[in-house]
Design a protein around this motif. Structure first.
Motif, PDB file in Angstrom:
ATOM      1  N   HIS A 132       0.801  -1.231   0.000  1.00  0.00           N
ATOM      2  CA  HIS A 132       0.000   0.000   0.000  1.00  0.00           C
ATOM      3  C   HIS A 132       0.831   1.276   0.000  1.00  0.00           C
ATOM      4  O   HIS A 132       0.338   2.334  -0.375  1.00  0.00           O
ATOM      5  N   ASP A 133       2.074   1.218   0.448  1.00  0.00           N
ATOM      6  CA  ASP A 133       2.875   2.440   0.523  1.00  0.00           C
ATOM      7  C   ASP A 133       4.319   2.102   0.177  1.00  0.00           C
ATOM      8  O   ASP A 133       5.204   2.144   1.022  1.00  0.00           O
ATOM      9  N   PRO A 134       4.576   1.756  -1.084  1.00  0.00           N
ATOM     10  CA  PRO A 134       5.852   1.133  -1.414  1.00  0.00           C
ATOM     11  C   PRO A 134       6.995   2.082  -1.727  1.00  0.00           C
ATOM     12  O   PRO A 134       8.103   1.628  -1.968  1.00  0.00           O
ATOM     13  N   PHE A 135       6.764   3.374  -1.771  1.00  0.00           N
ATOM     14  CA  PHE A 135       7.799   4.240  -2.328  1.00  0.00           C
ATOM     15  C   PHE A 135       8.840   4.647  -1.307  1.00  0.00           C
ATOM     16  O   PHE A 135      10.030   4.531  -1.523  1.00  0.00           O
ATOM     17  N   GLY A 136       8.423   5.124  -0.136  1.00  0.00           N
ATOM     18  CA  GLY A 136       9.412   5.535   0.852  1.00  0.00           C
ATOM     19  C   GLY A 136       9.075   6.869   1.474  1.00  0.00           C
ATOM     20  O   GLY A 136       8.201   7.600   1.031  1.00  0.00           O
ATOM     21  N   SER A 137       9.764   7.178   2.537  1.00  0.00           N
ATOM     22  CA  SER A 137       9.482   8.382   3.310  1.00  0.00           C
ATOM     23  C   SER A 137      10.369   9.535   2.869  1.00  0.00           C
ATOM     24  O   SER A 137      11.577   9.383   2.730  1.00  0.00           O
ATOM     25  N   HIS A 138       9.750  10.666   2.691  1.00  0.00           N
ATOM     26  CA  HIS A 138      10.479  11.910   2.493  1.00  0.00           C
ATOM     27  C   HIS A 138      10.305  12.829   3.688  1.00  0.00           C
ATOM     28  O   HIS A 138      11.076  13.749   3.896  1.00  0.00           O
ATOM     29  N   VAL A 139       9.258  12.599   4.438  1.00  0.00           N
ATOM     30  CA  VAL A 139       8.929  13.429   5.590  1.00  0.00           C
ATOM     31  C   VAL A 139       8.711  12.501   6.774  1.00  0.00           C
ATOM     32  O   VAL A 139       8.114  11.434   6.642  1.00  0.00           O
ATOM     33  N   PHE A 140       9.215  12.907   7.933  1.00  0.00           N
ATOM     34  CA  PHE A 140       9.008  12.141   9.150  1.00  0.00           C
ATOM     35  C   PHE A 140       8.071  12.953  10.048  1.00  0.00           C
ATOM     36  O   PHE A 140       8.508  13.851  10.761  1.00  0.00           O
ATOM     37  N   PRO A 141       6.767  12.655  10.016  1.00  0.00           N
ATOM     38  CA  PRO A 141       5.818  13.484  10.770  1.00  0.00           C
ATOM     39  C   PRO A 141       5.947  13.289  12.274  1.00  0.00           C
ATOM     40  O   PRO A 141       6.281  12.198  12.755  1.00  0.00           O
ATOM     41  N   GLY A 142       5.684  14.362  13.020  1.00  0.00           N
ATOM     42  CA  GLY A 142       5.752  14.298  14.465  1.00  0.00           C
ATOM     43  C   GLY A 142       4.510  13.677  15.078  1.00  0.00           C
ATOM     44  O   GLY A 142       3.487  13.503  14.419  1.00  0.00           O
ATOM     45  N   ASP A 143       4.610  13.371  16.366  1.00  0.00           N
ATOM     46  CA  ASP A 143       3.484  12.765  17.071  1.00  0.00           C
ATOM     47  C   ASP A 143       2.583  13.799  17.732  1.00  0.00           C
ATOM     48  O   ASP A 143       1.541  13.461  18.287  1.00  0.00           O
ATOM     49  N   ILE A 144       2.982  15.065  17.679  1.00  0.00           N
ATOM     50  CA  ILE A 144       2.159  16.151  18.231  1.00  0.00           C
ATOM     51  C   ILE A 144       1.669  16.970  17.044  1.00  0.00           C
ATOM     52  O   ILE A 144       2.420  17.765  16.462  1.00  0.00           O
ATOM     53  N   PRO A 145       0.412  16.777  16.624  1.00  0.00           N
ATOM     54  CA  PRO A 145      -0.063  17.428  15.392  1.00  0.00           C
ATOM     55  C   PRO A 145      -0.475  18.881  15.623  1.00  0.00           C
ATOM     56  O   PRO A 145      -0.720  19.322  16.754  1.00  0.00           O
ATOM     57  N   ASP A 146      -0.560  19.610  14.506  1.00  0.00           N
ATOM     58  CA  ASP A 146      -1.178  20.937  14.477  1.00  0.00           C
ATOM     59  C   ASP A 146      -0.601  21.889  15.517  1.00  0.00           C
ATOM     60  O   ASP A 146      -1.329  22.592  16.220  1.00  0.00           O
ATOM     61  N   VAL A 147       0.729  21.938  15.602  1.00  0.00           N
ATOM     62  CA  VAL A 147       1.332  22.857  16.571  1.00  0.00           C
ATOM     63  C   VAL A 147       1.427  24.277  16.022  1.00  0.00           C
ATOM     64  O   VAL A 147       1.679  25.216  16.767  1.00  0.00           O
ATOM     65  N   GLY A 148       1.259  24.424  14.720  1.00  0.00           N
ATOM     66  CA  GLY A 148       1.333  25.744  14.111  1.00  0.00           C
ATOM     67  C   GLY A 148       2.722  26.050  13.597  1.00  0.00           C
ATOM     68  O   GLY A 148       3.734  25.666  14.206  1.00  0.00           O
ATOM     69  N   PRO A 149       2.798  26.722  12.459  1.00  0.00           N
ATOM     70  CA  PRO A 149       4.098  27.028  11.854  1.00  0.00           C
ATOM     71  C   PRO A 149       5.035  27.825  12.749  1.00  0.00           C
ATOM     72  O   PRO A 149       6.253  27.654  12.683  1.00  0.00           O
ATOM     73  N   ASP A 150       4.480  28.707  13.590  1.00  0.00           N
ATOM     74  CA  ASP A 150       5.364  29.518  14.429  1.00  0.00           C
ATOM     75  C   ASP A 150       6.191  28.662  15.384  1.00  0.00           C
ATOM     76  O   ASP A 150       7.343  28.991  15.691  1.00  0.00           O
ATOM     77  N   GLU A 169       7.567  -0.374  12.506  1.00  0.00           N
ATOM     78  CA  GLU A 169       8.140  -0.854  13.771  1.00  0.00           C
ATOM     79  C   GLU A 169       8.509   0.263  14.723  1.00  0.00           C
ATOM     80  O   GLU A 169       8.756   0.012  15.901  1.00  0.00           O
ATOM     81  N   PHE A 170       8.604   1.507  14.218  1.00  0.00           N
ATOM     82  CA  PHE A 170       9.032   2.616  15.070  1.00  0.00           C
ATOM     83  C   PHE A 170       8.029   3.769  15.002  1.00  0.00           C
ATOM     84  O   PHE A 170       8.369   4.902  15.242  1.00  0.00           O
ATOM     85  N   ALA A 197       9.300  10.351  20.542  1.00  0.00           N
ATOM     86  CA  ALA A 197       9.192  10.447  19.088  1.00  0.00           C
ATOM     87  C   ALA A 197      10.452  11.054  18.478  1.00  0.00           C
ATOM     88  O   ALA A 197      10.824  10.715  17.350  1.00  0.00           O
ATOM     89  N   THR A 198      11.124  11.944  19.217  1.00  0.00           N
ATOM     90  CA  THR A 198      12.378  12.504  18.720  1.00  0.00           C
ATOM     91  C   THR A 198      13.429  11.415  18.586  1.00  0.00           C
ATOM     92  O   THR A 198      14.175  11.356  17.592  1.00  0.00           O
ATOM     93  N   GLN A 199      13.493  10.523  19.571  1.00  0.00           N
ATOM     94  CA  GLN A 199      14.422   9.395  19.472  1.00  0.00           C
ATOM     95  C   GLN A 199      14.026   8.467  18.322  1.00  0.00           C
ATOM     96  O   GLN A 199      14.888   8.010  17.559  1.00  0.00           O
ATOM     97  N   ALA A 200      12.718   8.178  18.203  1.00  0.00           N
ATOM     98  CA  ALA A 200      12.258   7.285  17.137  1.00  0.00           C
ATOM     99  C   ALA A 200      12.607   7.856  15.772  1.00  0.00           C
ATOM    100  O   ALA A 200      13.052   7.128  14.866  1.00  0.00           O
ATOM    101  N   ARG A 201      12.411   9.150  15.593  1.00  0.00           N
ATOM    102  CA  ARG A 201      12.730   9.783  14.310  1.00  0.00           C
ATOM    103  C   ARG A 201      14.223   9.669  14.012  1.00  0.00           C
ATOM    104  O   ARG A 201      14.623   9.365  12.881  1.00  0.00           O
ATOM    105  N   ALA A 202      15.056   9.890  15.026  1.00  0.00           N
ATOM    106  CA  ALA A 202      16.501   9.797  14.828  1.00  0.00           C
ATOM    107  C   ALA A 202      16.901   8.380  14.428  1.00  0.00           C
ATOM    108  O   ALA A 202      17.758   8.180  13.553  1.00  0.00           O
TER     109      ALA A 202
END
Length: 478
Positions: A37-55, A477-478, A403-408
């Protein structure tokens, strides 16, 4: 056709890839579902805290830049003269007489520069942050005229932290990266070019909606060699309509014939990035994303490569390039033996780096260690925001401590290099890769034959099947 059936259907004239046996095991069902279903790969690693705002993202970026190493800087020029049938990125089609087309492209150069000024006003540290690599991507930025190219590169050189070690890269397609443009790029200090070849098979190119030919691909590569470019990257895709394993073998042979320094090999992706936030999706789907359209093509006698055939294609590319000395770092990115891995990817994902990236232009994706943000993808809304002096960031997510550790970990896994516990401890206050929850997950992956841990040496290393499936491992897995 279900996932297992698609996996088991292979080209009998080519070896069965070892990774198929791994994906067939019941304990790896989640990995199989991911690659279907999602075979291409990640370009963005989204955070676990959504909608924090661009600022919040911009504040995090400002904090990180106070002690930054080289950043990766993008300028997106989203114009294209046509839309490929697999493309879901935000692009703006420019057609018409040459002057009309040139005026439209020039407008997007103006908008990019205006947005860049807004970034500099909001994050003044960007003026001094050293730029490790500057990429002019798109779209097809090679639609720019020579004067516009000079103006864009001149602006960024004067206003951002370019130095003697900054690499400049420019992207285009074989028809627009003309000898005249390539010569001007060399004069302006650009030593890398990337070209969206996708295939050397004219039949496959035509079905994909590409308007260049194999002959034009060879002309482009001959021109870059004649002009002395240090680094040329060619994009290849596999899994395309009517593509065969033999066709991909031939693609690989053309790469080796030209001794291309860098090759990016990606599998066709049809799931919307908007579903997972692992990439930037435009405001309209690609033609091939419509299931009914894909089905009609199959009913008319065309062939969509099965999952098993796609992994044969991947193996043909990876093993064939590897036998000729190419290294893979990170996943999908191959570099010739006498060349170092891609600078811009190393800045973002190497375990001892993972520094900031700033992407300026329609549909850009920017990140720092604690958050990430995306730029508006609708062209009209983007123009309105920039013309009203509003920085066109529209969404951002942030990473909690775990999530910061998982992303790293995920980013480091994507390099296909061993993970080092000493680097993890240094960055995360003494926390170990082998502490839970990570140690437990590594143990589970080791039992399934996907990686090997050496606690005494403090390393985690992917096995060959794990390297092939690293995107699925990262995102399930992460």
């Amino acid at each position: 056709m279900d996932a297992l059936e698609s996996l088991r259907r292979t080209d009998p004239d080519h070896p069965r890839p070892a990774v198929l046996g791994v994906l067939e095991r019941p304990e790896n069902h989640r990995l199989l579902e991911y690659v279907v279903h999602d075979p291409f790969g990640s370009h963005v690693f989204p955070g676990d805290i959504p909608d924090v705002g661009p600022d919040r993202f911009l504040d995090d970026l400002t904090t990180q830049l106070a002690g930054t190493r080289p950043i990766h800087l993008w300028a997106y020029i989203p114009t294209c003269s046509y839309r490929c049938r697999f493309c879901q990125y935000p692009v703006v089609i420019v057609k018409g007489p040459e002057q009309v087309t040139r005026d439209k492209v020039d407008r997007w150069v103006d908008l990019n520069i205006r947005e860049a000024r807004l970034w500099l006003e909001r994050v003044p540290g960007l003026r001094e942050a050293p730029v490790g690599e500057f990429n002019v991507f798109g779209g097809t930025p090679s639609l720019m005229g020579l004067d516009a190219v000079s103006r864009l590169l001149g602006f960024y050189r004067e206003n951002f932290g370019f130095g003697p070690d900054t690499t400049i890269r420019f992207e285009g397609d074989p028809t627009t990266l003309t000898p005249a443009l390539l010569s001007r790029l060399r004069e302006l200090g650009c030593d890398k070019v990337s070209c969206g070849v996708q295939s050397f098979d004219d039949h496959v190119l035509g079905l994909s909606g590409r308007e260049h030919t194999e002959a034009e691909c060879h002309d482009f590569l001959d021109s870059t060699e004649r002009l002395g470019f240090d680094w040329v990257t060619v994009d290849l895709m596999y899994g395309l309509l009517d593509q065969t394993v033999d066709s991909v073998v031939r693609d690989r042979e053309q790469i080796l014939r030209h001794r291309v320094p860098g090759v990016v090999c990606t599998k066709l992706h049809l799931r919307s990035y908007a579903d997972t936030r692992t990439g930037v999706a435009g405001d309209r789907p690609a033609a091939w994303q419509f299931a009914g359209y894909r089905a009609r093509l199959a009913e008319n006698g065309h062939h969509w490569p099965t999952l098993g055939e796609q992994y044969q294609m991947r193996e043909v590319l990876a093993s064939g390039l590897g036998e000729q000395g190419y290294g893979e770092h990170p996943t999908m990115y191959f570099h010739r033996a006498d060349k170092a891995p891609e600078t811009w990817k190393a800045i973002m994902v190497d375990q001892d780096r993972q520094d900031a990236e700033v992407a300026i232009g329609l549909g850009g994706s920017s990140s720092c260690r604690r958050s990430e943000a995306m730029t508006e993808v609708n062209a009209l809304r983007y123009i309105e925001m920039v013309e009203n002096s509003v920085l066109p960031l529209t969404s951002a997510t942030r990473f909690g401590d775990q999530a910061t550790q998982a992303r790293a970990i995920k980013m480091a896994l994507s390099t296909l290099q061993p993970l080092r516990d000493d680097l993890h401890r240094e960055r995360f206050g003494g926390a170990s890769l082998f502490d839970d929850p990570w140690g437990e997950r590594f143990d589970g992956l080791e039992r399934r034959g996907l990686l090997a841990t050496d606690r005494r040496a403090g390393t985690v290393r992917l096995t060959p099947p794990g390297e092939v499936l690293v995107e699925a491992i990262m995102n399930t897995e992460f």
